[in-house]
Design a protein around this motif. Structure first.
Motif, PDB file in Angstrom:
ATOM      1  N   ASP A 307       0.835  -1.195   0.000  1.00 19.23           N
ATOM      2  CA  ASP A 307       0.000   0.000   0.000  1.00 19.23           C
ATOM      3  C   ASP A 307       0.877   1.255   0.000  1.00 19.23           C
ATOM      4  OD1 ASP A 307      -1.518   2.272   1.450  1.00 19.23           O
ATOM      5  OD2 ASP A 307      -3.124   0.842   1.013  1.00 19.23           O
ATOM      6  N   ASP A 308       0.800   2.050  -1.073  1.00 15.46           N
ATOM      7  CA  ASP A 308       1.640   3.240  -1.190  1.00 15.46           C
ATOM      8  C   ASP A 308       1.430   4.205  -0.039  1.00 15.46           C
ATOM      9  OD1 ASP A 308       2.671   2.266  -3.518  1.00 15.46           O
ATOM     10  OD2 ASP A 308       1.722   3.715  -4.846  1.00 15.46           O
ATOM     11  N   ARG A 332       3.139   3.578  -7.462  1.00 10.13           N
ATOM     12  CA  ARG A 332       2.792   4.595  -8.452  1.00 10.13           C
ATOM     13  C   ARG A 332       4.055   5.367  -8.803  1.00 10.13           C
ATOM     14  NH1 ARG A 332      -2.704   6.939  -5.606  1.00 10.13           N
ATOM     15  NH2 ARG A 332      -3.638   4.906  -5.197  1.00 10.13           N
ATOM     16  N   SER A 333       4.607   5.038  -9.956  1.00  6.19           N
ATOM     17  CA  SER A 333       5.926   5.568 -10.310  1.00  6.19           C
ATOM     18  C   SER A 333       5.960   7.088 -10.363  1.00  6.19           C
ATOM     19  CB  SER A 333       6.385   4.979 -11.651  1.00  6.19           C
ATOM     20  OG  SER A 333       5.438   5.221 -12.658  1.00  6.19           O
ATOM     21  N   ALA A 347      13.069   6.530  -2.687  1.00  7.48           N
ATOM     22  CA  ALA A 347      11.770   5.978  -3.095  1.00  7.48           C
ATOM     23  C   ALA A 347      11.997   5.086  -4.305  1.00  7.48           C
ATOM     24  CB  ALA A 347      10.785   7.097  -3.422  1.00  7.48           C
ATOM     25  N   ILE A 348      11.426   3.898  -4.280  1.00  2.00           N
ATOM     26  CA  ILE A 348      11.690   2.899  -5.320  1.00  2.00           C
ATOM     27  C   ILE A 348      10.378   2.447  -5.937  1.00  2.00           C
ATOM     28  CG2 ILE A 348      12.609   0.587  -5.787  1.00  2.00           C
ATOM     29  CD1 ILE A 348      14.434   1.015  -3.339  1.00  2.00           C
ATOM     30  N   ARG A 374      16.534   6.903 -13.617  1.00  3.14           N
ATOM     31  CA  ARG A 374      15.796   8.176 -13.640  1.00  3.14           C
ATOM     32  C   ARG A 374      14.331   7.946 -14.010  1.00  3.14           C
ATOM     33  NH1 ARG A 374      17.448  12.333 -11.013  1.00  3.14           N
ATOM     34  NH2 ARG A 374      16.181  13.616 -12.380  1.00  3.14           N
ATOM     35  N   ARG A 375      13.724   6.966 -13.318  1.00  4.01           N
ATOM     36  CA  ARG A 375      12.302   6.654 -13.514  1.00  4.01           C
ATOM     37  C   ARG A 375      11.977   6.376 -14.976  1.00  4.01           C
ATOM     38  NH1 ARG A 375      13.335  10.026  -9.664  1.00  4.01           N
ATOM     39  NH2 ARG A 375      13.335  11.902 -10.937  1.00  4.01           N
ATOM     40  N   GLY A 376      12.918   5.674 -15.642  1.00  6.46           N
ATOM     41  CA  GLY A 376      12.681   5.204 -16.995  1.00  6.46           C
ATOM     42  C   GLY A 376      13.142   6.127 -18.097  1.00  6.46           C
TER      43      GLY A 376
END
Length: 458
Positions: A307-308, A332-333, A347-348, A374-376
Motif C-alpha cells: 500500500d503506497d 505509483r511511479s 523511493a523505489i 531516472r524513472r525510466g
C-alpha cells in the motif's frame, strides 16, 4: 518492428507496456479485466484484448501467431506457465517469458524446459526488488546501486553532500583525489536536469552523480563524492509480504532486523519462518508502536507493504521520530520523483526496478543486462561486442573514432575478468562486455545499431 504480447495488465505488465510503446514497439496487452485495459488503451498506442490468457482463441485474437515475444505476468503462476506452453505448441512464439512467484516451483528446472511448460526465461520480481534493496542496505550512501559483469563493476548514483571532498570541484579533480583508481562519471543530474560531464564540469552540492568503477574501488569513489556514512546495524522492515520476507531472510545474519506486519496470522507465520528476527504484529503507522520499539535508534526503516499510502505515512513518521534513513516502495511511479530526497531518502518503484530484466530480452543484440534509470528516462546496458573491424561499427575502433549519438557514453568494458574504464584512446575488442550509459531512451535504437554485426560476419 518487434511484436510483443503481454499477458496481464497489473503493475508490471502495464509498466512494461508503457515503456515499450514509448520505444515504438508493437504491443498487445491481454487481461481478463476490461477495467484495467481501458485506461491503458485510451492513453497508449497499443492493442488490448479482454480474455483469459490461457485460452487459445484469446491468444489467437491477440496475434500470437505473429508475436516475437510473449511476456506472461498475470498474478497466477499456473496461468503464466500454461500460456507459455500454448504459445510454444500452438503458435510457435520464439521467446516466452513467465513471472513465477512460487519459490518451490523454481526448484524444479525441468518444469520450464521445452518438454515441460516451454519457458525460455523466468523472472521473479520480488527477488529482483529484494536484491536491489540489499545493495542499497549495504551501500547506505547510494540512491541506486547497479551491478554489471557478474558483480565485477558497479554504477552507483550518489547525492553530493556539502562536506564531500568533490563538492565545488571539477570532475578532473578526481584524478588527484583518487590516484591509481580509474572511474567514469557518466552523468550528473542537477535540479532534475542532465548536465553532460567533462573534466571541467564542476560538481555542486545536491547533484546526483552517476559514476561507474570496478566494484573493488567503489567505496573509495563514494567517499570523495558523498562522504562515508555509518553502516546500518538496526533495521526495521514494515511489511512482511514477499519482499519483506525475502529481505529479512537476506539480512538476518548481518544486521539486527525487526519486521512489522499488520496481519496477525501472517505475523505468526513469519515468526516461524524467521526465528532470528523479531516479528511484531501491528501497524507501522502506529506512533505508539514505533515509540515503544525505539524507532529513534533505528538506522534504516524500510516501508515495503503493498500500500503506497501506508509506505509513505510510515516512512514519514519514522523519519520524524528520529530514524536515520528511510527507504520506501512506491508502486505509483509518478510519486517516486515527488518523494525521493524529501523525508523519504530513497523511493523505489518496484516496476522500474523489475523492468530492466525484461528489457534485456526485448533489445536487439547480445544484451547481458539492462538497468532503467531516472524513472525510466535513462538506461544503462551491458552489451557484448561481436565481430571485427570489417563487420562491426565498434570492434577494433578507439572510443574517439566512434560517432556516438548525443547523450550516449561508453563507460567501461570488461575483458578477461578485468574492468577497463574507457577513454578516448581505448579500443573495443571482440567479446568485450561494454557498459553503455544513455541519458535519453530515444537513442537506444541507435546504440543497438552500433553493435549490430554485418551479415558478412556469418
Amino acid at each position: 518492428m518487434a511484436n510483443i504480447l503481454i499477458l496481464g495488465a497489473g503493475r508490471v505488465g502495464s509498466s512494461v507496456a508503457e515503456q515499450l510503446v514509448h520505444e515504438r514497439y508493437s504491443v498487445t496487452l491481454v487481461d481478463e479485466n476490461p477495467a484495467l485495459l481501458k485506461p491503458l488503451q485510451d492513453r497508449l498506442d497499443l492493442r488490448a484484448v479482454a480474455g483469459n490468457a490461457a485460452n487459445p482463441q484469446v491468444l489467437a485474437e491477440a496475434g500470437a501467431r505473429d508475436a516475437d515475444l510473449l511476456l506472461a505476468v498475470t498474478p497466477g503462476d499456473e496461468l503464466n506457465l500454461v500460456a507459455c506452453k500454448i504459445a510454444q505448441q500452438l503458435f510457435n512464439v520464439p521467446t516466452r517469458i513467465a513471472r513465477i512467484r512460487n519459490q518451490e516451483l523454481l526448484a524444479y528446472q525441468s518444469l520450464f524446459s521445452e518438454d515441460g511448460f516451454a519457458v525460455d526465461h523466468v523472472i521473479t520480481p520480488a527477488q529482483i526488488v529484494t536484491d536491489y534493496l540489499r545493495r542499497l542496505v549495504d551501500t547506505p550512501e547510494a540512491l541506486q546501486v547497479l551491478e554489471f559483469a557478474d558483480g565485477l563493476a558497479q554504477m552507483v548514483v550518489v547525492r553530493v553532500e556539502a562536506n564531500a571532498r568533490m563538492a565545488g570541484q571539477p570532475v578532473a579533480a578526481l584524478d588527484d583525489l583518487l590516484p591509481g583508481i580509474d572511474r567514469r562519471v557518466v552523468g550528473i543530474y542537477r535540479r532534475n536536469r542532465h548536465v553532460r560531464p567533462d573534466g571541467a564540469t564542476r560538481i555542486e552540492v545536491g547533484d546526483e552523480v552517476f559514476v561507474l568503477a570496478a566494484t573493488k574501488h567503489m567505496r573509495a569513489v563514494i567517499r570523495v563524492l558523498h562522504g562515508e556514512e555509518r553502516r546500518a546495524r538496526r533495521i526495521v522492515i514494515a511489511g512482511g509480504g514477499n519482499v519483506g520476507l525475502r529481505l529479512a531472510r537476506a539480512l538476518k545474519d548481518d544486521y539486527q532486523v525487526k519486521v512489522i506486519e499488520n496481519n496477525r496470522e501472517r505475523a505468526n507465520w513469519l515468526a516461524e519462518q524467521l526465528p532470528e528476527v523479531l516479528v511484531l504484529a501491528g501497524d507501522a503507522t502506529d506512533e505508539t508502536l514505533l515509540d515503544t520499539e525505539q524507532i529513534e535508534r533505528t538506522d534504516l526503516f524500510l516501508a515495503l507493504t503493498s500500500d503506497d499510502e501506508d509506505n509513505i505515512m510510515s516512512g514519514l513518521l519514522a523519519k520524524q521520530m528520529g530514524t536515520r534513513k528511510v527507504i520506501a516502495l512506491i508502486n505509483r511511479s509518478r510519486y517516486v520523483g515527488l518523494l525521493q530526497g524529501s523525508r523519504i531518502d530513497v523511493a523505489i518503484s518496484p516496476a522500474q526496478a523489475t523492468i530492466g530484466s525484461l528489457l534485456a530480452f526485448v533489445r536487439q543484440g547480445d544484451i547481458v543486462a539492462v538497468h532503467s534509470l531516472r524513472r525510466g528516462t535513462a538506461e544503462a546496458m551491458e552489451i557484448v561486442a561481436h565481430g571485427s573491424r570489417a563487420t562491426s561499427r565498434v570492434v577494433g575502433r578507439r572510443i574517439d573514432e566512434l560517432h556516438l549519438p548525443d547523450g550516449v557514453y561508453f563507460a567501461a568494458a570488461v575483458r578477461d575478468g578485468e574492468v577497463i574504464i574507457l577513454h578516448g584512446e581505448t579500443p573495443i575488442e571482440s567479446e568485450d562486455r561494454v557498459i553503455v550509459f544513455c541519458d535519453n531512451k530515444r537513442r537506444i535504437r541507435e546504440v543497438e545499431q552500433l553493435f549490430a554485426v554485418k551479415l558478412g560476419f556469418f
